[in-house]
Motif scaffolding. Structure first.
Motif, PDB file in Angstrom:
ATOM      1  N   LEU A 306      -7.817   6.264  -1.571  1.00 43.42           N
ATOM      2  CA  LEU A 306      -8.931   5.429  -2.019  1.00 43.42           C
ATOM      3  C   LEU A 306      -8.513   4.541  -3.195  1.00 43.42           C
ATOM      4  O   LEU A 306      -8.915   3.377  -3.277  1.00 43.42           O
ATOM      5  N   THR A 307      -7.695   5.092  -4.087  1.00 44.07           N
ATOM      6  CA  THR A 307      -7.186   4.282  -5.195  1.00 44.07           C
ATOM      7  C   THR A 307      -6.335   3.133  -4.670  1.00 44.07           C
ATOM      8  O   THR A 307      -6.435   1.991  -5.145  1.00 44.07           O
ATOM      9  N   ALA A 308      -5.489   3.413  -3.681  1.00 44.80           N
ATOM     10  CA  ALA A 308      -4.654   2.367  -3.087  1.00 44.80           C
ATOM     11  C   ALA A 308      -5.514   1.290  -2.440  1.00 44.80           C
ATOM     12  O   ALA A 308      -5.200   0.091  -2.517  1.00 44.80           O
ATOM     13  N   ARG A 309      -6.607   1.699  -1.812  1.00 43.51           N
ATOM     14  CA  ARG A 309      -7.505   0.721  -1.197  1.00 43.51           C
ATOM     15  C   ARG A 309      -8.155  -0.165  -2.260  1.00 43.51           C
ATOM     16  O   ARG A 309      -8.288  -1.377  -2.075  1.00 43.51           O
ATOM     17  N   GLU A 310      -8.535   0.441  -3.386  1.00 42.56           N
ATOM     18  CA  GLU A 310      -9.118  -0.343  -4.477  1.00 42.56           C
ATOM     19  C   GLU A 310      -8.100  -1.330  -5.044  1.00 42.56           C
ATOM     20  O   GLU A 310      -8.441  -2.483  -5.357  1.00 42.56           O
ATOM     21  N   GLU A 311      -6.845  -0.898  -5.169  1.00 43.91           N
ATOM     22  CA  GLU A 311      -5.795  -1.789  -5.667  1.00 43.91           C
ATOM     23  C   GLU A 311      -5.572  -2.958  -4.709  1.00 43.91           C
ATOM     24  O   GLU A 311      -5.367  -4.102  -5.144  1.00 43.91           O
ATOM     25  N   ALA A 312      -5.603  -2.674  -3.406  1.00 44.55           N
ATOM     26  CA  ALA A 312      -5.451  -3.741  -2.423  1.00 44.55           C
ATOM     27  C   ALA A 312      -6.621  -4.730  -2.503  1.00 44.55           C
ATOM     28  O   ALA A 312      -6.433  -5.944  -2.390  1.00 44.55           O
ATOM     29  N   SER A 313      -7.826  -4.218  -2.719  1.00 42.15           N
ATOM     30  CA  SER A 313      -8.996  -5.091  -2.862  1.00 42.15           C
ATOM     31  C   SER A 313      -8.893  -5.952  -4.115  1.00 42.15           C
ATOM     32  O   SER A 313      -9.260  -7.141  -4.096  1.00 42.15           O
ATOM     33  N   SER A 314      -8.362  -5.372  -5.196  1.00 37.82           N
ATOM     34  CA  SER A 314      -8.188  -6.142  -6.433  1.00 37.82           C
ATOM     35  C   SER A 314      -7.178  -7.265  -6.229  1.00 37.82           C
ATOM     36  O   SER A 314      -7.352  -8.380  -6.746  1.00 37.82           O
ATOM     37  N   ARG A 315      -6.112  -6.979  -5.485  1.00 36.31           N
ATOM     38  CA  ARG A 315      -5.120  -8.017  -5.215  1.00 36.31           C
ATOM     39  C   ARG A 315      -5.739  -9.148  -4.403  1.00 36.31           C
ATOM     40  O   ARG A 315      -5.489 -10.326  -4.677  1.00 36.31           O
TER      41      ARG A 315
END
Length: 325
Positions: A306-315
Motif C-alpha cells: 500500500l505504501t508503494a502504491r501511494e508512492e506511485a500515486s505521488s509520482r
C-alpha cells in the motif's frame, strides 16, 4: 482526422485504461500494459489520462496523418521521425496534413505509446475503447492494426505548436533487470519451504512467451509441492487446484516448472495455484521487460504494498503538475 497505416508494427493495438467491472463474466481489465507511459503520452497532448492511445510492441506503426494534430511518443525507447527528420520522445510534436511518421526498433523497454490530441476515436465497447484481441472486442474490429487501416482521431483544440515536454528526471527508465515486489499467497502453502524461498531468492529470466496475457519466466530449478491428496476436480498435477479467481499480477506455476505473471489480458479464473501476486506499483516495469531480461521477486507485506502504491500515486501527481501548464 485519421492515421493511414502504411506498416502496422508488431502487435500494435488501441488501448486505454481498460474495462473494469466485467471479471465476473470472464472479461479481463485489459488496457495499457504500462499505464504510466500511456498516461504521460495523453498528458503531453492535452488529453484526459483515459483517452485511447496506440500501444506498440518492439516497433511502432508507420503512418500518414490526414490533418494537423499533436502527437507524443512515450514508453520504450526508439527512434521516431517525421518525414525522415528525428523527433524526440516524451515531447509533444506538431504534425501537419500529409506528414509521415515512422519508428525504429525498441532499444530499451518493449512497449511504446503514441497519443494524439483528441484521442483515438473508436467505438466504446463495455466502457472501453481498448482492444481485447482474444475476445475480439474494442479497438479497431477487436484486432491489432493492419496495413491499410484508417485510425480515426477525435476532435481537439490542441493545435498550437507551443508544446509540452516531460522533464528527464520524471521519465521512467527501462532496465533489463528489475525487482518486482510480491505479496505471497494465496496458495503458497502448497509449495515446499525450499521452493517458496526459491521464488523470492532466485533470478528469473523472461522467456519469449511474454505477451498481454502473461509473462513466463524460467529458472535453474523446478518447484516442488507438498505432498497432499488432490481435491476432487483439481486434476493430478500438484500445481492444480479446484478453479479459483485470478487477480491481475498473480504468479502461477503450471507443472511446477516456469512461473507466469498474469498481466492485463489474463483470464479471470482457472485451475492453477497462485503462489504470490506482483504488487500494482511494479506491474508497469514488468510490462516493459524483453525476453532474456531478468526479474527478482521480493516478498513484501500488504502495508508495504500500500505504501508503494501511494508512492506511485505521488509520482503521477508530480508528473501531472509538471505538465499542467
Amino acid at each position: 482526422m485519421a492515421l493511414l497505416i502504411d506498416e502496422p508494427g508488431l502487435q500494435s493495438t488501441i488501448q486505454d485504461l481498460g474495462r473494469p467491472g466485467h471479471y465476473d463474466v470472464g472479461i479481463p481489465l485489459g488496457g495499457a500494459m504500462d499505464t504510466l507511459s500511456h498516461e504521460i503520452a495523453n498528458l503531453l497532448v492535452g488529453n484526459p489520462r483515459e483517452a485511447a492511445t496506440i500501444e506498440a510492441t518492439y516497433t511502432a506503426p508507420k503512418f500518414t496523418v490526414t490533418a494537423p494534430t499533436v502527437m507524443a511518443v512515450t514508453g520504450a525507447s526508439m527512434d521516431v521521425s517525421v518525414n525522415g527528420d528525428a523527433v524526440p520522445q516524451w515531447t509533444a510534436v506538431a504534425l501537419q496534413e500529409g506528414d509521415v511518421v515512422a519508428c525504429g526498433f525498441a532499444s530499451a523497454g518493449t512497449r511504446t505509446y503514441l497519443a494524439f490530441a483528441g484521442g483515438i476515436d473508436v467505438p466504446i465497447v463495455l466502457g472501453s475503447r481498448g482492444t481485447y484481441s482474444l475476445g475480439k472486442l474494442g479497438g479497431l474490429q477487436g484486432r491489432p492494426l493492419a496495413s491499410g487501416d484508417s485510425v480515426p482521431i477525435g476532435a481537439s483544440d490542441r493545435q498550437s505548436p507551443a508544446l509540452r515536454t516531460l522533464p528527464e528526471d520524471l521519465r521512467p527508465s527501462f532496465s533489463r533487470a528489475v525487482t518486482a515486489r510480491v505479496v505471497v499467497g494465496l496458495y503458497a502453502h502448497l509449495l515446499t519451504t525450499h521452493s517458496l524461498d526459491m521464488l523470492t531468492s532466485a533470478e528469473w529470466k523472461l522467456t519469449p512467451v511474454a505477451d498481454r496475457t502473461g509473462l513466463r519466466f524460467k529458472g535453474e530449478e523446478k518447484f516442488q509441492f507438498e505432498e497432499r491428496e488432490q481435491p476432487f476436480g483439481a486434476g493430478s498435477d500438484p500445481s492444480n487446484i479446484v478453479d479459483a479467481g485470478y487477480a491481475m499480477g498473480s504468479i502461477q506455476i503450471p507443472g511446477g516448472s516456469q512461473p507466469i505473471v498474469l498481466h492485463r489480458d489474463a483470464v479471470s479464473a482457472g485451475g492453477y495455484a497462485m503462489v504470490a501476486t506482483v504488487i500494482s506499483a511494479d506491474m508497469n516495469a514488468l510490462a516493459q521487460l524483453a525476453p532474456g531480461s531478468t526479474a527478482s521477486f521480493e516478498a513484501v507485506t500488504i502495508d508495504e504494498a500500500l505504501t508503494a502504491r501511494e508512492e506511485a500515486s505521488s509520482r503521477r501527481a508530480r508528473i501531472r503538475g509538471a505538465l499542467s501548464s
